[in-house]
Design a protein around this motif. Structure first.
Motif, PDB file in Angstrom:
ATOM      1  N   LYS A  91       0.830  -1.197   0.000  1.00  0.00           N
ATOM      2  CA  LYS A  91       0.000   0.000   0.000  1.00  0.00           C
ATOM      3  C   LYS A  91       0.873   1.259   0.000  1.00  0.00           C
ATOM      4  O   LYS A  91       2.079   1.186   0.196  1.00  0.00           O
ATOM      5  CB  LYS A  91      -0.912   0.026   1.236  1.00  0.00           C
ATOM      6  N   ASN A  92       0.240   2.404  -0.217  1.00  0.00           N
ATOM      7  CA  ASN A  92       0.953   3.672  -0.076  1.00  0.00           C
ATOM      8  C   ASN A  92       1.592   3.739   1.307  1.00  0.00           C
ATOM      9  O   ASN A  92       1.034   3.221   2.279  1.00  0.00           O
ATOM     10  CB  ASN A  92      -0.003   4.859  -0.225  1.00  0.00           C
ATOM     11  N   SER A  93       2.733   4.394   1.381  1.00  0.00           N
ATOM     12  CA  SER A  93       3.400   4.514   2.670  1.00  0.00           C
ATOM     13  C   SER A  93       2.565   5.361   3.632  1.00  0.00           C
ATOM     14  O   SER A  93       1.548   5.943   3.255  1.00  0.00           O
ATOM     15  CB  SER A  93       4.790   5.144   2.492  1.00  0.00           C
TER      16      SER A  93
ATOM     17  N   ARG B 133       2.276   9.046   2.416  1.00  0.00           N
ATOM     18  CA  ARG B 133       1.872   9.321   1.025  1.00  0.00           C
ATOM     19  C   ARG B 133       0.373   9.077   0.950  1.00  0.00           C
ATOM     20  O   ARG B 133      -0.089   7.966   0.710  1.00  0.00           O
ATOM     21  CB  ARG B 133       2.654   8.442   0.047  1.00  0.00           C
TER      22      ARG B 133
ATOM     23  N   ASP C  25      -4.009   8.265  -1.513  1.00  0.00           N
ATOM     24  CA  ASP C  25      -5.050   7.238  -1.527  1.00  0.00           C
ATOM     25  C   ASP C  25      -6.212   7.574  -0.601  1.00  0.00           C
ATOM     26  O   ASP C  25      -7.196   6.832  -0.541  1.00  0.00           O
ATOM     27  CB  ASP C  25      -4.459   5.883  -1.123  1.00  0.00           C
TER      28      ASP C  25
END
Length: 536
Positions: A316-318, A321, A324
């Protein structure tokens, strides 16, 4: 000493089933998710009403929002309401010197899908554009400013109150200038690197590694951290093993896209996640140091450290970040869109006018003209600085929203056969316009800026946007402008709404509510509205 760790797959099951007081080793994503759920439940109990605070506030909200755990939406709504109340009470000034306060709040708001540039009418990103005040706090200031701004890919705000207007590059350069000889960073600026601070700085620099100087600095810092890591997989900060130090490095690797099993960060078979879970307690809390009891700050940081690791393991996005994230807080309470609305498609691509080239509203004028929403004044001219009649504006709004034409209207001065007859009828039927009196519309009269704002706000409501604003929010928004007392009482909410949604430009020095609005200003307002309503 830190707790001795054992295999997680067996022990976590025993802990969760029988409540055994034993530490755990996180090596499996399913086991990690169980630990996350346990800690999420613990946090919701211990931080039942999150405040604007470094403990019992934003870090808990960020972790829970990014965790995927079972958290009632009301939890985040409550935090948002508290944030608005706090920011409003403080008149937008969270702290006179600690500008990391703005960064932390901006991160939490972004994580829950709220807009940090409009918190009760106050822009909480704007302070981050003051270079002197952000950097006054030391390395923490520019590091967290970059993390916050990059979390939602926000543009650097313009801050007219700042002595030195900041840019992202200025913060990057400031951070690089403070790198220590061993490759890391600390708060004092001298001596040896601190793992907590070095981890935070790497998080901030993670979006700038395409720059050779940043890439070099990051590699040096990673080497420094690898050398500092002990055989348990963890770190010591000021000669004390702490869970928080491990967390910051875990998050840093996640932001940089480096796997936690990277050989540089596995010592004696122990990863960073193994080290972190050595501080985890069966009730879901985290300890600050070795055998200590649960600590609230350590728990909040330990939790979002687990979340960062889990997001990395699942692709997944960090943690930071947040592209999302979707709107999940009721700061934009949408009502049902009118069923007559219809998106207007491009019919004349490339449509432009000779007299708008280089004009600030050129893009907006061309976007509307290419869709037949707005037209010129003949001979390839738009006349951007001319005024517009009430009939013309009504027609533009009807075409912009794709509303069906209607003939019925109560106005004696809107005659059948006039070019605007059915457009005014449609605008009236859908509540976009009202008359000058009960029986007259004054179709050829000009329209002022506050009248335009009123009509656009009605259109926004038709689009499903919540145009209601509390009196304190109206006041906070309008008092940014010197001439705010001149706004008509009947138009205050509409004008404030238009500024709050950037339909009107908040960089204006004055509102000028009674000035006749120009054709270019109307084009920009309508274009901004359509973009907000996803109709363009």
């Amino acid at each position: 000493m830190r707790k001795m760790k054992c295999g997680l797959s067996v022990l976590l099951a025993l802990v969760l089933t029988f409540g055994l007081s034993v530490p755990v080793l996180a090596a499996d994503s399913k086991d990690l998710q169980k630990a996350i759920q346990t800690s999420a439940a613990y946090l919701q109990k211990t931080v039942a009403a999150p405040q604007v605070s470094s403990i019992g506030g934003e870090w808990a909200v960020i972790g829970l929002a990014r965790s995927g755990a079972d958290v009632p939406e009301k939890y985040f709504e409550t935090y948002y309401e508290t944030a608005v109340e706090t920011v409003t009470k403080k008149k937008g000034v969270l702290h006179a010197k600690k500008y990391t306060e703005y960064s932390r709040v901006a991160l939490a708001l972004t994580a829950i899908g709220a807009d940090p540039s409009d918190v009760g009418g106050y822009d909480q990103l704007k302070p981050l554009a003051d270079f002197e005040k952000v950097t006054w706090q030391g390395i923490n200031g520019p590091a967290w400013a970059l993390i916050a701004l990059d979390s939602g890919k926000y543009e650097m705000p313009v801050n007219p109150d700042a002595k030195i207007q900041a840019t992202r590059q200025m913060y990057v350069d400031e951070i690089l200038s403070r790198q220590l000889t061993d490759g890391g960073w600390n708060l004092s600026g001298g001596g040896s690197a601190d793992p907590d601070v070095t981890g935070m700085v790497l998080q901030a620099l993670s979006n700038y590694t395409e720059q050779p100087a940043v890439k070099k600095a990051v590699e040096q810092a990673l080497t420094c951290l690898s050398q500092m890591q002990d055989e348990t997989g963890g770190f010591s900060s000021y000669d004390t093993d702490t869970s928080e130090s491990v967390v910051q490095v875990i998050v840093a690797l996640g932001e940089l896209g480096i796997d936690l099993t990277d050989g540089r960060f596995v010592k004696n078979g122990n990863t960073l996640l193994d080290a972190l879970m050595g501080y985890w307690n069966p009730n879901g809390s985290f300890s600050h140091t070795g055998a200590a009891e649960g600590n609230q700050m350590a728990t909040e940081q330990g939790f979002y450290g687990m979340v960062a690791a889990q997001r990395a393991m699942s692709g997944k996005n960090s943690l930071y970040r947040m592209e999302d994230v979707t709107l999940s807080v009721a700061d934009e309470k949408e009502t049902e869109k009118n069923s007559d609305l219809e998106k207007t498609e491009v019919t004349e691509a490339g449509k432009t006018f000779a007299d708008i080239q280089g004009h600030p509203a050129q893009d907006a004028i061309e976007a509307l003209a290419s869709r037949g929403i707005i037209s010129g004044m003949g001979e390839d001219l738009f006349s951007p600085d001319e005024t517009m009649t009430r009939a013309q504006f009504a027609s533009i709004m009807v075409r912009a929203l794709g509303l069906p034409m209607q003939s019925a209207n109560p106005f004696s001065d809107v005659k059948k056969g006039e070019w605007y007859w059915s457009a005014v009828g449609a605008a009236y039927a859908h509540g976009l316009v009202s008359g000058k009196t009960e029986t007259t519309f004054d179709p050829n009269g000009t329209i002022t800026r506050q009248e335009a704002a009123s009509m656009v706000a009605r259109a926004a409501k038709l689009c499903g946007m919540d145009t209601k604003m509390e009196e304190y929010a109206i006041q906070n928004m309008l008092t940014q402008f010197a001439d705010y007392p001149s706004v008509g009482k009947w138009a205050r909410e509409s004008v404030a709404f238009c500024y709050s949604k950037d339909i009107l430009d908040r960089n204006d020095w004055n509102i000028e509510p009674a000035r006749n609005i120009t054709r270019s200003e109307i084009a920009q307002m309508v274009c901004n509205l359509l973009q907000q309503a996803n109709l363009l």
